[in-house]
Design an enzyme around this catalytic site. Sequence first.
Site, PDB file in Angstrom:
ATOM      1  N   ASP A 298       0.976  -1.039   0.365  1.00 62.92           N
ATOM      2  CA  ASP A 298       0.378   0.205   0.398  1.00 62.92           C
ATOM      3  C   ASP A 298       1.091   1.096  -0.114  1.00 62.92           C
ATOM      4  O   ASP A 298       1.759   1.557   0.497  1.00 62.92           O
ATOM      5  CB  ASP A 298      -0.910   0.835   1.368  1.00 62.92           C
ATOM      6  CG  ASP A 298      -1.375  -0.681   0.776  1.00 62.92           C
ATOM      7  OD1 ASP A 298      -2.417  -1.067  -0.110  1.00 62.92           O
ATOM      8  OD2 ASP A 298      -2.730  -1.389   2.138  1.00 62.92           O
TER       9      ASP A 298
ATOM     10  N   ARG B   8      -0.864  -1.049  -8.581  1.00 66.03           N
ATOM     11  CA  ARG B   8      -2.651  -0.756  -8.196  1.00 66.03           C
ATOM     12  C   ARG B   8      -3.078   0.680  -8.184  1.00 66.03           C
ATOM     13  O   ARG B   8      -2.140   1.308  -7.866  1.00 66.03           O
ATOM     14  CB  ARG B   8      -3.069  -1.251  -7.363  1.00 66.03           C
ATOM     15  CG  ARG B   8      -4.169  -1.075  -6.206  1.00 66.03           C
ATOM     16  CD  ARG B   8      -4.820  -0.881  -4.696  1.00 66.03           C
ATOM     17  NE  ARG B   8      -3.905  -2.289  -4.050  1.00 66.03           N
ATOM     18  CZ  ARG B   8      -3.567  -2.760  -3.322  1.00 66.03           C
ATOM     19  NH1 ARG B   8      -2.979  -0.763  -2.598  1.00 66.03           N
ATOM     20  NH2 ARG B   8      -3.366  -3.348  -2.906  1.00 66.03           N
TER      21      ARG B   8
END
Length: 282
Positions: free
Chosen positions: A114, A164
């Site tokens: 992340d 992502r």
Amino acid sequence: MGLLQDIVYRAAKRWIAGKDMEAALTKAKEANAKGLGTVLNYLGEDVKDPRVAESHFQQYLRLQRAIHSAGIDGCVSVKLTQFGLGVLEESAVFEKASRLAAEAQGMKRMVWIDMEGSGVTTRTLQIYSSLLKTHKNVGVALQAYLRRSEADLHSLMDIGAKVRLVKGAYKEPSDVAFRSREQVTENFIKLLRILFERGEGFAVGTHDSRPIEEAQRLHESNPGKNFEFEMLRGIRDDLKLKLAKAGNRVVDYMPYGEEWYAYSIRRIQEHPSNIWLLLRSL
């Protein structure tokens, strides 16, 4: 649990998968049964205590093994500050992330990194780039609202990264991030086009209709491109199922853990519709 936390938790159950691993695994199986993949995230960030960093690392090892042993279509996603980035030497953070990725590689599963606030963006990308040299099953999030992200994306494409693409949810100054919704959307679409041109195995992480429609249009022009849609648990669930039934790979991002409160407050602040959800829970 105080009254305010009790009220928030009633609403938060929509977008968190529970307070413990067992609850999260149950929700992951339910998502799989609907035709959705899953990404599980143990909540927490900005760890200051090395002992807590080690605890987070051990939790991710257990989570990853549990996902695999249960036969769940899923993987883990971790923030590097959970492993002590900012407290430990970067080599120690890299070692933890590398061990997690090595186990995942043996299981033929991904590990997602992340992205956090802009203060750790460079170090996160540096550690990710080092991981990618030996672990091709690792991907990294990139935030469309950061002004630097276009240059970062080209650099990542040069090394074969899996990305992502997300909007971004941290408060940043205007010289660092685009501030208006329209600017962020325009940059998201610009980065999305780069991914469809140069990327492979990437994730389109958005709930907004316009970028999703653009991704579908780009996919029609390049049907062999390998990518997936990723969305947060509890947001636009009908759209997830619609996309999945149309033949797209769709993944539910499922956070869980005792640190659900801070995450939930961020979700409430980020999406005005969540305020109505909170009020209804009263």
